[in-house]
Design a protein around this motif. Structure first.
Motif, PDB file in Angstrom:
ATOM      1  N   GLY A  70      -0.498  -0.840   4.130  1.00  0.00           N
ATOM      2  CA  GLY A  70      -0.070   0.761   3.490  1.00  0.00           C
ATOM      3  C   GLY A  70      -0.632   1.542   2.487  1.00  0.00           C
ATOM      4  N   GLN A  71      -1.452   0.529   1.631  1.00  0.00           N
ATOM      5  CA  GLN A  71      -2.318   1.019   0.545  1.00  0.00           C
ATOM      6  C   GLN A  71      -3.099   2.358   0.912  1.00  0.00           C
ATOM      7  OE1 GLN A  71      -3.533  -2.702  -0.872  1.00  0.00           O
ATOM      8  NE2 GLN A  71      -2.195  -2.898  -2.405  1.00  0.00           N
ATOM      9  N   ILE A  72      -3.682   2.233   1.655  1.00  0.00           N
ATOM     10  CA  ILE A  72      -4.633   3.258   2.157  1.00  0.00           C
ATOM     11  C   ILE A  72      -3.871   4.552   2.475  1.00  0.00           C
ATOM     12  CG2 ILE A  72      -6.505   4.368   3.568  1.00  0.00           C
ATOM     13  CD1 ILE A  72      -7.501   1.606   3.943  1.00  0.00           C
ATOM     14  N   LEU A  73      -2.806   4.464   3.257  1.00  0.00           N
ATOM     15  CA  LEU A  73      -1.803   5.392   3.551  1.00  0.00           C
ATOM     16  C   LEU A  73      -1.155   6.057   2.295  1.00  0.00           C
ATOM     17  CD1 LEU A  73      -0.234   4.367   6.915  1.00  0.00           C
ATOM     18  CD2 LEU A  73      -1.974   6.483   6.382  1.00  0.00           C
ATOM     19  N   ALA A  74      -0.853   5.202   1.417  1.00  0.00           N
ATOM     20  CA  ALA A  74      -0.028   5.536   0.023  1.00  0.00           C
ATOM     21  C   ALA A  74      -1.186   6.299  -0.662  1.00  0.00           C
ATOM     22  CB  ALA A  74       0.128   4.272  -0.795  1.00  0.00           C
ATOM     23  N   GLY A  75      -2.415   6.157  -0.772  1.00  0.00           N
ATOM     24  CA  GLY A  75      -3.348   6.974  -1.632  1.00  0.00           C
ATOM     25  C   GLY A  75      -3.462   8.483  -0.871  1.00  0.00           C
ATOM     26  N   VAL A  76      -3.235   8.492   0.510  1.00  0.00           N
ATOM     27  CA  VAL A  76      -3.422   9.876   1.195  1.00  0.00           C
ATOM     28  C   VAL A  76      -2.150  10.476   1.077  1.00  0.00           C
ATOM     29  CG1 VAL A  76      -3.582  10.902   3.626  1.00  0.00           C
ATOM     30  CG2 VAL A  76      -4.723   8.783   3.287  1.00  0.00           C
ATOM     31  N   ALA A  77      -1.002   9.811   0.923  1.00  0.00           N
ATOM     32  CA  ALA A  77       0.147  10.549   0.723  1.00  0.00           C
ATOM     33  C   ALA A  77       0.462  11.041  -0.719  1.00  0.00           C
ATOM     34  CB  ALA A  77       1.407   9.406   0.823  1.00  0.00           C
ATOM     35  N   TYR A  78      -0.266  10.140  -1.703  1.00  0.00           N
ATOM     36  CA  TYR A  78      -0.139  10.693  -3.129  1.00  0.00           C
ATOM     37  C   TYR A  78      -1.011  12.170  -3.284  1.00  0.00           C
ATOM     38  CZ  TYR A  78      -1.442  10.577  -7.848  1.00  0.00           C
ATOM     39  OH  TYR A  78      -1.564  10.991  -9.452  1.00  0.00           O
ATOM     40  N   VAL A  79      -2.183  12.416  -2.476  1.00  0.00           N
ATOM     41  CA  VAL A  79      -2.861  13.441  -2.737  1.00  0.00           C
ATOM     42  C   VAL A  79      -2.211  14.572  -1.763  1.00  0.00           C
ATOM     43  CG1 VAL A  79      -5.127  14.470  -2.035  1.00  0.00           C
ATOM     44  CG2 VAL A  79      -4.963  12.203  -3.034  1.00  0.00           C
TER      45      VAL A  79
END
Length: 430
Positions: free
Chosen positions: A212-221
């Protein structure tokens, strides 16, 4: 040292920038040569140039999320050496095909895609690596100097490429010689990266492998309206407005009936303005939203005027204005994204930035190329500029509307804050 060049007092950054200048000159030389090669192979097809440009930037759209995660997981210095090697190989292969006279248009398409794949992994690492070399206070200056370096090369590269292509007959083999230089130029950044003093790099802790690290980056933005505004603006500008390779080639050949030398000079005139805009950005201490919005709208307006230029001379004189407004938008957007992003997320955030900024090119370039063939070269600029202004205006209005919902008591002077505080960000995430 002048405030404009203060980052050059950092030895690591100075070496890194020196290698970048050589590579950037080669990059701009190949851009001119590759477009000229496509025109030769396809009887001046604007659609073919659009397809080539689109394929070269398609990997930014498809691979950027993974490229950003790789940049957060692998030491960026090592990754950048690998990506420069990955960009050198397709350039050398294309040069060999052109020099031997065996090149076909499908070769150009495939190698553009390969080069773009390496560039997609290079971009987030290169963008975020700057923050490891310089202090936080010098980051805006370093970003501006990087753009200045790129555009100084843009002054030299297109002009040299145009002259060399003309000097060697203007044929396919002449483009091969220019592309060969670019393939060899990647040795410079590979070497300078190797010579950096690792003890003086502020390398953040590498991100461990987790789900889920890619999704974490998307959620951050998604939880940052300030970053979303920037991404909206760069999408419209990058997708529809920044198609200089194609629009300049079409205007030079179809509207003004000029050759390779005059086409190369247009890139030089554009770069004069871009270099000026970059140096102004290097002196800027703060970056605000209103600067990004205003620069994007100004760029779109100048692009529309350029589409109406009655002569080659008038068009060339407008190119510096295009360069200044474009680089003001690009450098301010880039600096804002880096300054307002957590270090552990910077690779993924900058990958999303590059995906949206450059990844829109595969969508916009073929469309703008088709517009040029269907309605004429001038319409590539008229449509691109109009959509840029529309996108910047809509993005700004959506940001203002969202902020008023979050902070209904915001006064006029606070409509474009420089930094969103933690409480505002928390409300935006809910």
């Amino acid at each position: 040292m002048s405030p404009t060049f203060r980052s050059l007092s950092n030895a690591n950054y100075r070496r890194y920038a020196a290698g970048g200048v050589v590579s950037n000159v080669g990059t701009w030389m190949q851009r001119v040569a590759q477009d000229w090669l496509v025109l030769l192979l396809t009887d001046n097809s604007g659609t073919a140039i659009g397809i080539t440009t689109g394929l070269q930037f398609l990997p930014f759209l498809l691979l950027s999320p993974w490229a950003g995660l790789v940049a957060d997981r692998i030491p960026k210095r090592r990754l950048l050496q690998l990506t420069n090697l990955g960009m050198a190989v397709p350039a050398l292969v294309l040069a060999a095909l052109a020099l031997t006279g065996t090149v076909q248009i499908w070769h150009v398409y495939v190698l553009a895609l390969v080069l773009g794949t390496a560039a997609a992994f290079d971009a987030p690492a290169r963008q975020s690596f700057v923050s490891e070399m310089v202090d936080h206070d010098d980051l805006t200056n370093a970003v501006g100097l990087n753009s200045a370096s790129f555009n100084a090369a843009r002054i030299v590269g297109p002009a040299v490429a145009g002259v060399l292509i003309a000097a060697f007959g203007g044929g396919v083999g002449a483009t091969g010689l220019v592309i060969l230089f670019n393939g060899l130029s990647y040795a410079a950044p590979i070497f300078t990266l190797h010579t950096l003093d690792a003890s003086r790099l502020a390398t953040p802790a590498l991100v461990k492998r987790e789900k889920g690290q890619i999704l974490a980056g998307v959620a951050y933005v998604r939880g940052r309206p300030d970053l979303l505004l920037i991404l909206g603006i760069v999408f419209f500008t990058g997708t529809f407005g920044l198609n200089f390779q194609m629009t300049s080639a079409l205007m030079a050949t179809q509207v003004f009936h000029k050759g390779s030398t005059e086409y190369g000079l247009l890139g030089t005139f554009m770069a004069i303005g871009s270099l000026t805009g970059s140096l102004i950005a290097a002196r800027r201490e703060r970056v605000r939203h209103r600067l990004v919005v205003g620069a994007a709208i100004m760029f779109g307006a100048v692009e529309v005027v350029a589409g109406l230029a009655p002569s080659y001379v008038v068009f060339a004189l407008l190119c510096p204005l295009l360069g200044i407004s474009a680089l003001t938008m690009i450098t301010s957007a880039n600096a804002f994204m880096q300054l307002h992003t957590d270090a552990g997320m910077r690779g993924r955030v900058m990958a999303l930035y590059m995906m949206i900024f450059i990844g829109g090119t595969p969508l916009g370039s073929p469309l703008i190329g088709w517009v040029g063939e269907a309605f004429g070269a001038r319409w590539t600029l008229l449509v691109g500029g109009a959509l840029t202004m529309l996108g910047a205006g809509v993005s700004g209005l959506l940001y203002l509307r969202g902020r008023r919902v979050l902070t209904p008591d915001a006064g006029p002077s606070n409509l474009f804050p420089r930094v969103w505080d933690n409480q505002t960000v928390a409300r935006a995430r809910k």
